[in-house]
Design an enzyme around this catalytic site. Structure first.
Site, PDB file in Angstrom:
ATOM      1  N   MET A   1      53.314  53.151  33.599  1.00 46.49           N
ATOM      2  CA  MET A   1      53.189  53.989  32.408  1.00 46.49           C
ATOM      3  C   MET A   1      51.924  53.632  31.641  1.00 46.49           C
ATOM      4  SD  MET A   1      56.043  54.708  29.470  1.00 46.49           S
ATOM      5  CE  MET A   1      56.974  55.746  30.587  1.00 46.49           C
TER       6      MET A   1
ATOM      7  N   HIS B   1      52.022  43.979  35.341  1.00 39.87           N
ATOM      8  CA  HIS B   1      52.525  43.730  33.994  1.00 39.87           C
ATOM      9  C   HIS B   1      53.898  43.067  34.091  1.00 39.87           C
ATOM     10  CE1 HIS B   1      49.903  47.375  32.639  1.00 39.87           C
ATOM     11  NE2 HIS B   1      49.186  46.276  32.769  1.00 39.87           N
TER      12      HIS B   1
ATOM     13  N   SER C   1      52.128  48.572  37.205  1.00 38.95           N
ATOM     14  CA  SER C   1      53.047  48.275  36.104  1.00 38.95           C
ATOM     15  C   SER C   1      54.472  48.690  36.466  1.00 38.95           C
ATOM     16  CB  SER C   1      52.558  48.968  34.827  1.00 38.95           C
ATOM     17  OG  SER C   1      53.323  48.585  33.718  1.00 38.95           O
ATOM     18  N   THR C   2      55.053  49.645  35.719  1.00 37.58           N
ATOM     19  CA  THR C   2      56.444  50.049  35.942  1.00 37.58           C
ATOM     20  C   THR C   2      56.643  50.521  37.377  1.00 37.58           C
ATOM     21  OG1 THR C   2      56.467  50.817  33.656  1.00 37.58           O
ATOM     22  CG2 THR C   2      58.319  51.470  35.054  1.00 37.58           C
TER      23      THR C   2
ATOM     24  N   ASP D   1      46.438  51.725  31.505  1.00 35.89           N
ATOM     25  CA  ASP D   1      45.744  50.478  31.804  1.00 35.89           C
ATOM     26  C   ASP D   1      45.089  50.546  33.185  1.00 35.89           C
ATOM     27  OD1 ASP D   1      44.868  47.845  31.342  1.00 35.89           O
ATOM     28  OD2 ASP D   1      46.561  47.030  32.464  1.00 35.89           O
TER      29      ASP D   1
END
Length: 404
Positions: A342, A249, A222-223, A345
């Site tokens: 973050m 994401h 993700s991030t 998930d």
């Protein structure tokens, strides 16, 4: 060593957007405005004086636009992270990917509507990115960032927007309470700063079977993901025999261009996944924005399926959805990888993959922009080994060769 806030430089030719972003920053504990500029030229002139930890950058601006700024930033050796924020990013995904190739850290689309939920979602996501990238940068320069964890409120960011002057603008000093919104127009959430505590002792998982031949590799991220994946796929073994499925994401409309961008640097074929795509060796499939992906066994082959099912862990695509299907179908014949991001998930189902006997890797804390997803996966016992970003491609390639 004294604690301090993350300092943000806002670069946008729109007075409306400068004020909107300013209000988000003002209402976010741990963030402070270092300065504001209406184009890239002003920003470069004032970086030495305002000393930002992170930059919010528009793409389309007069005099020096975002792309030109990134090129000059690179030429000057400026390493301050940059978050792209522009209306162009909604339609111009290719331009956004070009910005990432030029060294931008991440991107965020401006809200497409005027609804409060859209604005609040943008505000929360922007605050997350600024805290994550700016905090990591400040820490790399020897500064501790405060506060470590606070609950904060983001009020309606379009209230009391005013026209501002030209060039670099003064730091906003009005108190946060001065722009408070009515209680029904407030979105509250917890900001989790990275590197705030040591991980718990991991749960001990006893696999149901010994790890076997690796037939598929799956990655959840993700991030911090766009640049991390770029580094991994630049270094991946050109002779990799296994298929690779990735959940990053990312909004709808961007994943195709993101896959194309990775395809330009990766020795393997990279493409956005389509419903029914064959899962075949030596190819990387990227989950399309706003769709879950999972694997399905057909009579003669394995295929990727897309799903519009509700978000999971706040995301669609969700790494948990992919990992769950892989745990069920491939069991101990898979390699699961969880990287910077973050939240949580992918953590639960990576642990399930480990329980089924799959090989698993997690990105280590020091190399994560946000040590969230990998930390939770580690604590749940889902990570066999933690690996730095620098070594991740090599470790994936080594395991893939050893267990092919």
């Amino acid at each position: 060593m004294l604690s301090s806030d993350v300092r943000v430089l806002i670069v946008d030719d729109s007075a409306l957007m400068r004020n909107l972003i300013s209000k988000i920053i003002e209402q976010t504990p741990g963030l402070v405005i270092a300065g504001k500029a209406m184009n890239g030229e002003f920003a470069l002139q004032h970086i030495p004086g305002c000393r930002p930890d992170v930059i919010v950058l528009d793409i389309e601006m007069p005099v020096m636009n975002g792309l030109e700024f990134l090129k000059e930033r690179k030429r000057l050796g400026i390493d301050i992270p940059v978050i792209m924020l522009s209306s162009l990013t909604t339609e111009g995904a290719a331009v956004t990917m070009q910005c990432l190739e030029l060294g931008a850290s991440d991107f965020l689309t401006k809200p497409g509507g005027t609804g409060l939920s859209d604005l609040s979602s943008t505000a929360n996501r922007l605050a997350e990115l600024l805290i994550s990238y700016g905090g990591t940068y400040a820490k790399s320069k020897g500064r501790a960032i405060s506060p470590l964890r606070r609950e904060f409120q983001v009020s309606h960011p379009l209230e009391k927007v005013k026209t501002e002057g030209r060039g670099l603008e003064p730091i906003v000093t009005s108190p946060k309470s001065a722009v408070a919104a009515p209680s029904n127009a407030v979105n509250t959430f917890n900001t989790i700063f990275p590197h705030t505590r040591q991980p718990k002792e991991p749960v001990v998982i006893t696999p149901l079977r010994e790890p076997g031949k690796i037939e598929i590799i799956v990655i959840g991220i993700s991030t911090g993901g766009p640049n991390a994946l770029r580094e991994v796929f630049q270094k991946i073994d050109p002779e990799l025999k296994q298929p690779v499925l990735v959940v990053q994401h990312m909004p709808a409309g961007f994943t195709e261009e993101f896959a194309n961008s990775l395809n330009g640097v990766c020795p393997l074929e990279v493409k956005e996944a389509k419903d029914g795509d064959l899962i075949k060796g030596g190819r990387v499939l990227i989950a399309p924005g706003n769709h879950h992906i999972y694997v399905e066994r057909r009579a003669l082959s394995m295929v990727v399926r897309l799903s519009d099912a509700p978000q999971r862990n706040g995301h669609r695509p969700s790494a948990d959805v992919l990992f769950e299907s892989v745990a069920s179908i491939y069991q101990n014949h898979a390699l699961g990888v969880i990287m910077t991001g973050m939240g949580n998930d992918g953590a639960v189902e990576l642990a399930e993959m480990r329980k089924q006997g799959a090989h698993t890797l997690g990105q280590d804390e020091d190399s994560c922009i946000v040590y969230g997803m990998p930390k939770v996966a580690f604590e749940l016992g889902g990570v066999q080994r933690q690996v730095s970003l620098q070594d991740m491609a090599g470790e994936i390639s080594r395991l893939a060769r050893q267990y092919q």
